[in-house]
Design a protein around this motif. Structure first.
Motif, PDB file in Angstrom:
ATOM      1  N   ARG A   3       0.869  -1.188   0.000  1.00 23.39           N
ATOM      2  CA  ARG A   3       0.000   0.000   0.000  1.00 23.39           C
ATOM      3  C   ARG A   3       0.900   1.230   0.000  1.00 23.39           C
ATOM      4  N   TYR A  13      -3.003   4.572   1.808  1.00 21.80           N
ATOM      5  CA  TYR A  13      -3.782   4.728   0.575  1.00 21.80           C
ATOM      6  C   TYR A  13      -3.655   3.460  -0.263  1.00 21.80           C
ATOM      7  N   ALA A  14      -4.710   3.222  -1.068  1.00 25.19           N
ATOM      8  CA  ALA A  14      -4.699   2.039  -1.945  1.00 25.19           C
ATOM      9  C   ALA A  14      -3.604   2.208  -2.999  1.00 25.19           C
ATOM     10  N   GLY A  16      -3.541   1.762  -6.062  1.00 26.26           N
ATOM     11  CA  GLY A  16      -3.966   2.280  -7.367  1.00 26.26           C
ATOM     12  C   GLY A  16      -4.267   3.760  -7.380  1.00 26.26           C
ATOM     13  N   GLU A  17      -4.174   4.426  -6.247  1.00 22.22           N
ATOM     14  CA  GLU A  17      -4.487   5.864  -6.235  1.00 22.22           C
ATOM     15  C   GLU A  17      -3.378   6.652  -6.932  1.00 22.22           C
ATOM     16  N   ILE A  18      -3.783   7.603  -7.797  1.00 15.75           N
ATOM     17  CA  ILE A  18      -2.775   8.412  -8.499  1.00 15.75           C
ATOM     18  C   ILE A  18      -2.509   9.645  -7.627  1.00 15.75           C
ATOM     19  N   ILE A  19      -1.620   9.470  -6.666  1.00 11.80           N
ATOM     20  CA  ILE A  19      -1.243  10.567  -5.772  1.00 11.80           C
ATOM     21  C   ILE A  19       0.279  10.537  -5.634  1.00 11.80           C
ATOM     22  N   CYS A  22       0.938  13.024   0.324  1.00 11.73           N
ATOM     23  CA  CYS A  22      -0.202  12.652   1.170  1.00 11.73           C
ATOM     24  C   CYS A  22      -1.340  13.677   1.032  1.00 11.73           C
ATOM     25  N   PRO A  23      -2.525  13.270   0.610  1.00  9.61           N
ATOM     26  CA  PRO A  23      -3.637  14.227   0.495  1.00  9.61           C
ATOM     27  C   PRO A  23      -4.008  14.846   1.843  1.00  9.61           C
ATOM     28  N   LEU A 118      -1.197   1.148 -14.077  1.00  6.95           N
ATOM     29  CA  LEU A 118      -2.251   2.007 -13.528  1.00  6.95           C
ATOM     30  C   LEU A 118      -3.142   2.596 -14.627  1.00  6.95           C
TER      31      LEU A 118
END
Ligand SMILES: Cc1ncc(COP(=O)(O)O)c(C=O)c1O
Ligand SMILES: N[C@@H](CCOP(=O)(O)O)C(=O)O
Length: 403
Positions: A3, A13-14, A16-19, A22-23, A118
């Protein structure tokens, strides 16, 4: 399985998140592998060819990777330079021997593979040169478009040539690398382009294999690993990988992570020597080693942890010291590197002269990019070829005066 997690607040976060950060708190992300669920032995790895993909259980890619056969770079014993410095166990890992001539290829094989995994359709980066050359080549291999932003007039010729020839859209920004990076980050977030600078935690996964290979080649954990520091991704990546090896029980100690910067661009050195909680940007970085002409290292927070947690250090070298070591490596060891790469060995020379390190240490200096990346800086340092009439007499007279 793995993760994404924030190195500051620990938010998860998962994968697969496009980040990229850290949000929740804006700090850097890392790839957290479930190390207890990984079942691989060192013998399994040793049976495979030495390359980035030897260590695939610790990499996030689950599709067939986009590869140009990166990694497996030579580890050289620096016999002459070591003897002169009184360092019998001094080594250089020559990352210039990667497909596009720098360690960035280790990051890009993983980063561009992740872009495909992704479902991203295009990639981009800001670059002092090597990242752009590597991204362009791996995007070409993957068959997707690449956009690269360079600081105008401050990128070595060979690197621009590579980015152009591999078909990237090359955009020169009339400002420095740090500004170009801020611009490309916004561009990527707004336009849905995959960002492949070292703020992308997946890219750094590939770069951590430098440390794995160095240990496999040396047959033991070095006492110290020395890296030139620019955006500070590489030193952070190597440290992360070695922590993982330690968790798996494959090694029982870590090398002292040592970062070397150019004197005109040394925010990490200042943070370490001043005991600062964070890296303060240098607004006007300047050095002949254009690859590390970076004032606001995006991975500063990770690099400080790597150095402090291992009892390492950071030091700086002048442009003269960098160029002098570039010549020494070329002429005493036969190893051709670009200026930024010579900074690691120049840094060790300085630390030993200052009495800051022990002469018995086993030291691996990472030399990060190939000599041919920056031919202009090479030519400026060397005498011109001797031009003569095509006669035996003229030839013999030059040859006799050469010995
Ligand atoms: C040849 C070379 N050496 C060293 C570095 C510094 O690496 P990092 O940015 O990961 O600190 C770079 C790029 O930044 C580079 O291109
Ligand atoms: N030297 C680097 C600078 C960019 O660093 P990155 O690791 O964030 O891509 C380059 O070659 O561009």
């Amino acid at each position: 399985m793995y993760r994404l997690s924030c190195i500051h607040c620990g938010a998860e976060y998962a994968p697969g998140e496009i980040i990229y950060t850290c949000p929740k708190c804006g700090h850097l992300l890392t790839v957290d592998h479930d190390l207890d669920a990984i079942s691989v032995t060192r013998e399994d790895w040793n049976r495979r060819p030495i390359s980035v993909w030897r260590y695939r259980e610790l990499l996030p890619v689950t599709i067939p990777p986009v590869t140009l056969q990166e990694g497996g770079t030579p580890l050289y014993h620096l016999e002459r330079i070591g003897r002169e410095l009184g360092l019998p166990h001094l080594y250089a890992k020559h990352e210039g021997m990667n497909p596009t001539g720098s360690f960035k290829d280790r990051g890009m094989t993983v980063g561009v593979s992740m872009a495909i995994q992704l479902g991203m359709k295009s990639v981009a980066c800001a670059s002092t040169g090597n990242t752009s050359a590597s991204l362009a080549a791996y995007a070409a291999k993957a068959g997707i478009p690449a956009i690269v932003l360079l600081p105008a007039g401050k990128v070595a010729l060979g690197k621009v040539a590579q980015a152009l020839m591999h078909g990237a859209r090359v955009i020169a920004i009339r400002d420095n690398f740090d500004v170009a990076l801020a611009m490309v980050r916004n561009l990527c977030i707004e336009q849905g382009i995959y960002l492949l600078n070292s703020v992308n935690p997946y890219r750094l996964e590939g770069q951590k294999t430098i440390g794995f290979e160095a240990i496999d080649q040396l047959g033991e954990v070095p006492d110290r690993m020395v890296l030139p520091v620019g955006n500070a991704g590489n030193i952070s990546a190597v440290y992360k990988g070695l922590r993982e090896l330690e968790h798996l029980g494959f090694i029982d100690r870590l090398p002292m992570m040592t970062g070397i910067q150019a004197a005109g661009s040394q925010p990490v050195v200042e943070a370490i020597s001043g005991g600062l909680p964070e890296v303060r940007p240098e607004m006007h970085p300047e050095t002949v080693a254009t690859a590390i002409r970076i004032g606001a290292p995006v991975n500063g927070e990770k690099a400080l942890i790597a150095i402090r947690e291992t009892g390492g250090t950071a030091g700086s070298v002048t442009d003269e010291e960098i160029l002098s070591m570039q010549r020494e490596l070329a002429q005493k060891e036969g190893i051709g590197v670009e200026p930024a790469s010579a900074a690691s060995v120049a840094g060790i020379k300085k630390l030993i002269e200052e009495g800051a390190i022990d002469r018995d240490e086993r030291i691996v200096c990472v030399v990060t990019g190939h000599l041919l990346k920056d031919p202009e800086t090479v030519i400026k340092q060397c005498p011109s070829p001797v031009e003569i009439d095509a006669t035996e007499q003229a030839l013999l007279s030059v040859v006799r005066s050469s010995f």
